[in-house]
Design an enzyme around this catalytic site. Structure first.
Site, PDB file in Angstrom:
ATOM      1  CG  LEU A  95      38.061  33.547  41.724  1.00 19.22           C
ATOM      2  CD1 LEU A  95      39.517  32.909  41.488  1.00 19.22           C
ATOM      3  CD2 LEU A  95      36.820  32.564  41.537  1.00 19.22           C
TER       4      LEU A  95
ATOM      5  CG  HIS B 262      35.189  31.327  44.323  1.00 25.42           C
ATOM      6  ND1 HIS B 262      34.545  32.593  44.233  1.00 25.42           N
ATOM      7  CD2 HIS B 262      34.294  30.598  43.569  1.00 25.42           C
ATOM      8  CE1 HIS B 262      33.528  32.690  43.452  1.00 25.42           C
ATOM      9  NE2 HIS B 262      33.355  31.306  43.054  1.00 25.42           N
TER      10      HIS B 262
ATOM     11  N   GLY C  92      30.921  24.205  46.187  1.00 24.71           N
ATOM     12  CA  GLY C  92      30.524  24.823  47.540  1.00 24.71           C
ATOM     13  C   GLY C  92      29.245  24.342  47.891  1.00 24.71           C
ATOM     14  CD  GLN C  93      28.722  21.448  52.560  1.00 23.82           C
ATOM     15  OE1 GLN C  93      29.004  22.002  53.190  1.00 23.82           O
ATOM     16  NE2 GLN C  93      28.734  19.667  52.498  1.00 23.82           N
ATOM     17  CE  LYS C  94      26.523  31.436  47.956  1.00 26.86           C
ATOM     18  NZ  LYS C  94      25.218  31.683  47.076  1.00 26.86           N
TER      19      LYS C  94
ATOM     20  NE  ARG D 211      23.659  35.916  40.325  1.00 29.87           N
ATOM     21  CZ  ARG D 211      24.010  34.714  39.670  1.00 29.87           C
ATOM     22  NH1 ARG D 211      24.126  33.477  40.683  1.00 29.87           N
ATOM     23  NH2 ARG D 211      23.730  34.234  38.575  1.00 29.87           N
TER      24      ARG D 211
END
Ligand code: PAF
Length: 278
Positions: free
Chosen positions: A30, A34, A147-149, A187
């Site tokens: 996280l 997050h 999330g919009q990512k 990542r």
């Protein structure tokens, strides 16, 4: 805060909850992205369930399932501090009674998956939708936060909820960036120091694209050329433009355009994604 590892215990605890429940599905490791989802859920609901599960059925054979970062203790501390009610952290055996080929899966339509991330990750969104649907059923959540990512994931989950009449509200949450604009991602932990700098060219491409549009240089070609020049040290998988409501490709940029990028870094080969409304 309760940390729960089995489905039986989760069902029991969920049945005891009063009021509304918000669900934040995660794969752990996280970060502040997050945390922004968790904070929103805690604010908008009486209870918040965070799932921490590195979902094996959404990883392809040559992907990073085994080395995906796992920081369970720190994750639980963050959840506890943020006011989470339940952390649900099952093992793959708890979630799946058999291998992927012998499971009932939710498969989003070809039109939604045969593009962008779905193109290079066959079966990925079947795995995502299937685990998310299980989590919806198990938690009886009123709202779920994404999330919009992961823009294509969000689009596909919204479509699944609509197509299958799930009684849940999907709450999209804005991308959280570092001070230098790198989009937060679990990542990012894979990146070497040099790659961290090189990776900045992704968000830089998006911000510059927005500027080009503001200056009326709105052709796709001009924006793509500018982005490719900026990202020359990365292995670019795609630079695409879609209508953010329909996810259909666009040839001209307009007020509904979402620009999306996926690229791999040169050394650790980390696959990064980012996007922005132009
Ligand atoms: O976005 C993620 O972390 C995962 O795809 C999700 C939604 C938790 C499903 O495993």
């Amino acid at each position: 805060m309760k940390i729960i590892k089995t489905i039986e215990e989760l069902k029991e605890e969920i049945s005891k909850l009063k009021g509304s429940t918000g669900l934040v599905p995660t794969m752990g490791a996280l970060h502040n992205g997050h945390k922004s989802l968790i904070d929103k859920s805690v604010k908008e609901n009486d209870n918040t369930v965070v799932s921490i599960f590195v979902n094996p059925i959404q990883f392809g054979v040559n992907e990073d399932l085994d080395k995906y970062p796992r920081t369970f203790e720190a994750d639980c501390k963050l959840c506890e501090k943020s006011g989470v009610t339940i952390v649900f952290a099952p093992t793959p055996e708890v979630m799946y009674s058999s291998s992927k080929d012998n499971l009932t899966l939710i498969c989003p339509p070809y039109s939604a998956v045969d593009k962008l991330c779905g193109k290079s990750r066959p079966g990925h969104f079947d795995g995502v939708c299937s685990v998310v649907a299980k989590l919806f059923n198990l938690t009886h959540a009123k709202r779920a936060y994404f999330g919009q990512k992961d823009a294509q994931q969000l689009f596909i989950i919204q479509k699944m909820v609509k197509d299958l009449n799930f009684d849940i509200e999907i709450v999209p949450c804005p991308i959280v960036r570092e001070e230098d604009n790198l989009a937060l991602s679990s990542r990012n932990k894979y990146l070497t120091q040099d790659e961290r700098k090189i990776a900045l060219s992704i968000s830089q491409s998006l911000f510059e694209a927005r500027k080009l549009v503001e200056q009326n240089i709105a052709t796709k070609r001009a924006i793509v050329d500018n982005s490719l020049a900026l990202m020359k040290e990365l292995d670019v998988e795609y630079i695409e433009f879609v209508n953010y409501e329909t996810f259909e490709f666009q040839n001209e940029v307009d007020r509904n355009t979402l620009m999306l990028i996926a690229a791999r870094t040169p050394i650790s080969k980390t696959r990064l994604i980012d996007n922005m409304k132009l």
